[in-house]
Design a protein around this motif. Sequence first.
Motif, short mmCIF file in Angstrom:
data_model
loop_
_atom_site.label_atom_id
_atom_site.label_comp_id
_atom_site.label_asym_id
_atom_site.label_seq_id
_atom_site.Cartn_x
_atom_site.Cartn_y
_atom_site.Cartn_z
N GLU A 198 0.83 -1.20 0.00
CA GLU A 198 0.00 0.00 0.00
C GLU A 198 0.87 1.26 0.00
OE1 GLU A 198 -3.34 1.97 2.87
OE2 GLU A 198 -2.90 -0.17 3.12
N GLU B 40 1.06 4.17 -2.78
CA GLU B 40 0.78 5.55 -2.43
C GLU B 40 1.93 6.46 -2.86
OE1 GLU B 40 -1.44 6.29 1.30
OE2 GLU B 40 0.30 7.51 1.79
N TRP C 102 1.74 6.98 -6.67
CA TRP C 102 0.69 7.94 -7.06
C TRP C 102 1.10 9.36 -6.66
CZ3 TRP C 102 -1.34 5.49 -10.55
CH2 TRP C 102 -1.86 4.22 -10.43
N MET C 103 1.68 9.45 -5.47
CA MET C 103 2.10 10.76 -4.99
C MET C 103 3.17 11.35 -5.92
SD MET C 103 2.58 11.07 -0.96
CE MET C 103 4.31 11.25 -0.74
N ILE D 59 3.68 10.64 -9.09
CA ILE D 59 3.12 10.99 -10.40
C ILE D 59 2.39 12.32 -10.32
CG2 ILE D 59 1.34 10.39 -12.08
CD1 ILE D 59 2.08 7.48 -11.68
N ILE D 60 1.48 12.43 -9.36
CA ILE D 60 0.64 13.62 -9.36
C ILE D 60 1.43 14.87 -8.99
CG2 ILE D 60 -0.22 13.29 -7.01
CD1 ILE D 60 -2.83 14.13 -9.18
N VAL E 113 3.32 15.94 -12.14
CA VAL E 113 2.46 16.59 -13.13
C VAL E 113 2.08 17.99 -12.66
CG1 VAL E 113 0.20 16.51 -14.23
CG2 VAL E 113 1.58 14.44 -14.05
N PRO F 115 -0.97 11.82 2.61
CA PRO F 115 -0.29 12.04 1.34
C PRO F 115 -0.52 13.42 0.74
CG PRO F 115 -2.13 10.54 1.06
CD PRO F 115 -1.96 10.74 2.52
N PHE F 116 -1.59 14.11 1.12
CA PHE F 116 -1.83 15.42 0.53
C PHE F 116 -0.68 16.38 0.87
CE2 PHE F 116 -3.69 19.62 0.07
CZ PHE F 116 -4.34 19.51 -1.15
N PHE G 25 2.21 15.53 -1.19
CA PHE G 25 1.96 15.98 -2.55
C PHE G 25 2.30 17.47 -2.70
CE2 PHE G 25 -1.65 18.28 -4.64
CZ PHE G 25 -1.17 18.22 -5.93
N ASP H 60 11.55 10.40 -10.98
CA ASP H 60 12.48 9.56 -10.24
C ASP H 60 12.83 10.21 -8.89
OD1 ASP H 60 14.64 8.04 -9.51
OD2 ASP H 60 15.89 8.54 -11.22
#
Lengths: 270, 261, 270
Positions: C78, C82, C85-86, C88-89, C92, C145-146, C149, C211
């Motif tokens: 998990e 997480e 995803w963290m 990637i976003i 971006v 995670p926010f 991020f 990376d």
Amino acid sequence: MVVQKKQDELIWKKRTTREQWINWFYWLIGISIVLFAWKIISDKTVWFFVQDAPRQAADIGSRMVPPKWSYSLELIKPVWDTINIATLGTVIAMIIAVPVAFCAARNTTPHSTVRIVALFIIVASRSVNSLIWALMLVFILGPGVLAGTVAIGLRSIGFCAKLIYESIEEIDANQVEAVKATGASNLQQMIYGIIPQVLPTIAGVGIYRWDINIRESTILGLVGAGGIGLQLNGSINTLAWTQVSTILLVILATVFVSEWVSAKVRGAII
Amino acid sequence: MLKLENLTKRYNTGDLALQGIDLSIPNGQVLALIGPSGAGKSTLIRCINRLVEPTNGSAILNEVNLTKLSSRALRKSRRKMGMIFQEYALVERLTVMENVLSGRLGYVGFWKSFLRRFPKKDVNEAFRLLDRVGLLEMADKRADELSGGQRQRVGICRALIQDPDLLLVDEPTASLDPKTSRQIMRLINELCQERGLTAIINIHDVLLAQMFSQRIVGLALGNIVYDGSPEGLTPEVLTKIYGEEDWSATIEKVDDEDEEV
Amino acid sequence: MNNVSKTLYPNNWKKPPFIKRSWLRWSIIIGSILYLIAALSSMDINIQRVLEGIPRGQRFIESFFPPNFSDNRGVVWEGILESIWMAIISTVAGIALSIPIGLGAARNLAPLWVYMTCRFIIAASRTFPEIILAIFAVKLFGFGPFAGFIALSLGTIGFFAKLLAEDIENSSPAQAEAVKATGANWFQWINYAIQPQVMPRMIGLSVYRLDINFRESAVVGIVGGGGIGATLNTAFSRYEFDTAAAILLVIIGIVMVLEYASSHLRKWVQ
């Protein structure tokens, strides 16, 4: 590119229809991944806190001014420690990184198994953040500057060795051949043919990494590995916001000075 | 006396660069090796000091079969073969003096060379050579501060300080202007005469080859197609070496040059 | 003549020193030695403590083996997801924000006041390591995670916008002028003259930043920013070192894959 003929008219398009579709398809996949990632993150977020964040930020911000200038005197020792961690860590890293780089470069490695080992050292050292190295070293060496220095050293080996070995692989082989033709031994070829060519890179990489390490060593205190991060963590935990702003300003100044120094030294060497 | 017997080189790519070269060069002879790019000129001289390992055949210098030597013995033999390179191949970030002294690396031990503690005799000889080529003032300059012609002079000093029996010269004028090219070729020639050196000079320029050598060997596709005096280079011979072309201008010009000189 | 000249040439030669002015050379040498002495003595290495640390370190390292991949509670898997995803976003989002800031920070595109503002944003985000940004993000947005991020996105701006701006400043003015000469408006000009020049490098850099963000996501968790770092921190604090070893190996593996992918992608783009 494609040129189509439509009722006596030539129509120019950058892509064929098929390419256009494939292009859209990639965009679709990309956007879905991003949206999915966003959904996962947002599901785990307590939006109440996020909505409250601007007020919080304003609150904390107002508590931070004016900085507690008198506190900066107590920061002299931590800043000294921070600089030492970065400098000694870089020195340790360079002492190890140079031989590792020579083992990792295709044209100087003694053997291909040695090369694989060297490349593994580089990857392992690069993948693990200095904070994680510090976390582990605090267990072994106990909290303090030593753990931080070793952590910075271990983290920097991979970075420095990678840049150095890439430049070793790009040297001018003719110069080495010329030295070889005089009957020089392998070691002599190394010191006369190869090292003079990579010495500027080695120096440049060392300074560059030192600059990065100053930044990195400001946070090692969070896990007890010495330096100004210790004070930062303590001040945040005790909600001493005027101290926090003083510390941030001191970090800012340190980083600024280190950047200036490294630019000067680099200019003088290269 | 240098003797090549059936010297063959096949690269890993399968290209046959040298197809069994037989050649013998008496002591003190300056030989020019001409031929088009890819004829195997560079490969030939590199097979002699084994910067390139020959596939077959032998190269015998003063009764020593170079192709059979162990790597230690090879290093010892390389000391007796000075090499001058295309594009100079100086170590750019070292000083002129260090570049010249690097010619003695085969004679001094690792630590002495590491600490730049060369024997007095070598240092003295290095200064003498630099003076001979007119670069005494430049000894402490870095090699990359010199002009092309000056760098090639340093390259010559580096080869000569080895006190060689044989000089291997690879396209010494490839990146020099016409005037400097002649000066360099003249210098190499003079030095060979002074010291009675045997030399093999790879050279593109047919004119220079004719002017500054006693014997010319033409190489084409890894074979010797001409071996004779500089005067013997007729249009037919040049066609055999380089392929069809109008050679009259080249030959005529040779006569002009001779008058000039 | 020869015999005479033999005595004329010097018998000794010394390499000219790297730093010509001798007072400067000696003050640098002595200064470095004094610094090393001062730094090492202030490090306050407790030999006793280090010696005690050796057997403890041995036990510590032993307890890493064999790495425990069983992942009983599914937390490792998990956490890794997480983190991905963290990463990637935040890449971006960070790049999306970096593009206007990067354009604004290029002196050849932007008016002075825009340039100064954008450079200030970049400098501010570069000075503080992601982890300090994360501490504040956690304070503002709560654990999870926010916060990570936000911290990683801000870090991306400092990296990406700076390199973008530098790349634009180094791009060929001739091409830019040629497109301008056709009467293109500002957006057309950017699209036709600037974008094609900087695009290949930027694609490479965004993979590189992905990376970095993944690697950093492993540490923002230590201060509460979610991702695999949180899992790793839990493993350490529960003394589950075999799980920690497994997590570290997974991180190293993913970083290797990313590095391999990015070098391929860069070759493919150029």
